[in-house]
Design an enzyme around this catalytic site. Sequence first.
Site, PDB file in Angstrom:
ATOM      1  N   HIS A  92       1.661  10.900  -2.717  1.00  0.00           N
ATOM      2  CA  HIS A  92       0.462  10.740  -1.910  1.00  0.00           C
ATOM      3  C   HIS A  92      -0.345  12.032  -2.013  1.00  0.00           C
ATOM      4  CE1 HIS A  92      -1.299   9.184   2.156  1.00  0.00           C
ATOM      5  NE2 HIS A  92      -2.050   8.870   1.122  1.00  0.00           N
TER       6      HIS A  92
ATOM      7  N   ASP B  62       0.062   5.890  -7.257  1.00  0.00           N
ATOM      8  CA  ASP B  62      -0.890   6.994  -7.206  1.00  0.00           C
ATOM      9  C   ASP B  62      -0.423   8.054  -8.205  1.00  0.00           C
ATOM     10  OD1 ASP B  62      -2.017   5.551  -5.231  1.00  0.00           O
ATOM     11  OD2 ASP B  62      -1.679   6.978  -3.614  1.00  0.00           O
TER      12      ASP B  62
ATOM     13  N   GLU C  13      -3.868   4.084  -9.320  1.00  0.00           N
ATOM     14  CA  GLU C  13      -4.861   5.013  -8.793  1.00  0.00           C
ATOM     15  C   GLU C  13      -4.697   6.275  -9.641  1.00  0.00           C
ATOM     16  OE1 GLU C  13      -5.368   7.321  -4.715  1.00  0.00           O
ATOM     17  OE2 GLU C  13      -5.554   5.152  -4.433  1.00  0.00           O
TER      18      GLU C  13
ATOM     19  N   HIS D  82       0.857  -1.190   0.000  1.00  0.00           N
ATOM     20  CA  HIS D  82       0.000   0.000   0.000  1.00  0.00           C
ATOM     21  C   HIS D  82       0.888   1.232   0.000  1.00  0.00           C
ATOM     22  CE1 HIS D  82      -3.253   2.722   0.916  1.00  0.00           C
ATOM     23  NE2 HIS D  82      -2.716   3.063   2.072  1.00  0.00           N
ATOM     24  N   ASN D  83       0.551   2.212  -0.864  1.00  0.00           N
ATOM     25  CA  ASN D  83       1.396   3.413  -0.997  1.00  0.00           C
ATOM     26  C   ASN D  83       2.869   3.022  -1.146  1.00  0.00           C
ATOM     27  OD1 ASN D  83      -0.900   4.923  -0.739  1.00  0.00           O
ATOM     28  ND2 ASN D  83      -0.465   5.671   1.318  1.00  0.00           N
TER      29      ASN D  83
ATOM     30  N   GLU E 246       1.419  -0.361  -5.754  1.00  0.00           N
ATOM     31  CA  GLU E 246       0.445   0.721  -5.910  1.00  0.00           C
ATOM     32  C   GLU E 246       1.124   1.968  -6.470  1.00  0.00           C
ATOM     33  OE1 GLU E 246      -3.093   1.464  -3.183  1.00  0.00           O
ATOM     34  OE2 GLU E 246      -1.666   2.978  -2.503  1.00  0.00           O
TER      35      GLU E 246
END
Length: 595
Positions: A399, A386, A433, A354-355, A384
């Site tokens: 983030h 983003d 994302e 995650h992240n 992941e």
Amino acid sequence: SSDLAVVQAAARERRSSVPGRMQCVRRQKPKPSRSEEKILQEESRKVAAHNGRILGLQDDEDLKFLLKGSQLIKVKSEKWKKERFYKLQDDCKTIWHESKRLVTFGDSQTFTIEDIQDVRHGQETEGMQKFAKEIASGRCFSIIFKVHKKNLDLIASSEEEAVHWASGLTKVINHSNAMSQKQKTQHWIHNALRKADKNKDNKMNYKELKSFMKAVNIQADDRYAKKIFEKCDKSNTQALEDEEIEEFYRILTQRKEIDVLFSEYEKMKGLMPSDTFMEFLTYEQRKMVSAEQVSALIDKYEPSEAAKKQNAMTKDGFLMYLLSEDGGIFNVEHKKVYQDMTLPLSQYYISSSHNTYLMEDQLKGPSSTEAYIRALSRGCRCLELDCWNGPNSEPVIYHGYTLTSKILFVDVMKAIKNYAFKASPYPVIISLENHCSIDQQMVMAKHMKTILGDMLLMAPPDNNLTDLPSPEQLKGKILVKGKKLKRVDDGLAHNGPSNAEAADVSDEDEAAEMEDESVKNHVSSKSESSKLKLAKELSDLVVYCKSVHFRSFEYAKEHQTFSEMSSLTEGKASKLANESGTQFIVHNTKQIGRA
């Protein structure tokens, strides 16, 4: 604690003509005279040569260069580039480096090869690419540490020197890792013995023995240890030598539970024959072994040649086995993939992150390509990303709505290409994302196709329209998880290229899958007119992992296909598991779920 056989071997070695194993020769104070200096240098040379033979690197030119050491430029930033001397010490496992600090503490000027995860030749770290781009790549190399410690970026005076360092360190690491547990333990014990013997007289007073006990994690009452020391000091010299040290260690580390266990399977006095050793392995260790395998274990761990000839084990050999990898609770056969990898992908647990891009905290920490490299090196198979609009038409990863730093999407693709399959051959899933404009989505698609090339899965590997392909079928492939445009003719069920150039995708669905409240609240509060448009080029890269919002197990069963997947927060996944555990299991046998 370790076993007596190891201490005996270490004590014998201390009495041999070779100064010692895996230990640096340390200069004593006051500073030695020239003649003493020559003696120390000669001893140092012998120690290094001996340790080189232990590693199987005798006469290796790279090792000789590392032992000699050289001046290197340490790189921290654009302005901080300073020359420091680096040298592999005579133990062939500790690197010492010069420090200009006024005060240094303990081991602040050293690190060991056990601390190193990787050595990269060239400009293969983010720091090198930022701060040493004007330097010839061949002169650069980086040391990557296992723990959360910053990379050590170094510049050599020539490409040849950089090759010596990168190649030499890699050899030392690989050869050291190939040593048996018995060899590693022996070196550890011997190291501690030599360090405790402060004046190098091959005798150990009580104070020195206390230092040794601390080094090998032996805890004993001071009065009890002193009593044993006096009992073993048969020469009444207030110091133990050779066999006296062995006796002291034997008494202090005696383990009654091992004695009881050994006596249960001991048939001959002091010996455990192969047939009763097989019984122990069968009933105590729950291992199914043949007579040949039992004999092989005896041959491998028994230090007594006389016992080996009788195909039996002494207590020392038995303890050697118990402390070994073969005697551990973990099945060594499971170090490699032993499961059936031909089932649909949804039948497996997938190591996910995650992240992934963050090195530290979630609000203001640095983002780095190194975070992706570390995740992949540890076997992570789902990363992941983003993605947000960046300057100069280059998408960035960070983030969103926080103070974390930004990294280029293109640099992350390069890192993934280089490290995706070093730890595992099985597929990697890139979880997008997406917050980018149509133009920058097209740039993302272009970078993925250009950089990842044949690694990128662009079409199904077979004609199966009912199940996901297996990890075995997807070896060496990178899958993209993200939103996908609907086909006008086929609707949701089609996982091929769309026939629309671009269309709106609901950010409400994306928000429902987000665990980070700061991003989720911003996305959820957007007006209906600000829905994200999805580029066809990016949509077409999604083959099996179409991102859809999770409504319910019933809805998924009736309306979703095996090629669609949902992301859940840990809280929601935990609630579903508690309330509808069976449905959750059935759901995940059909399609992938990400928590």
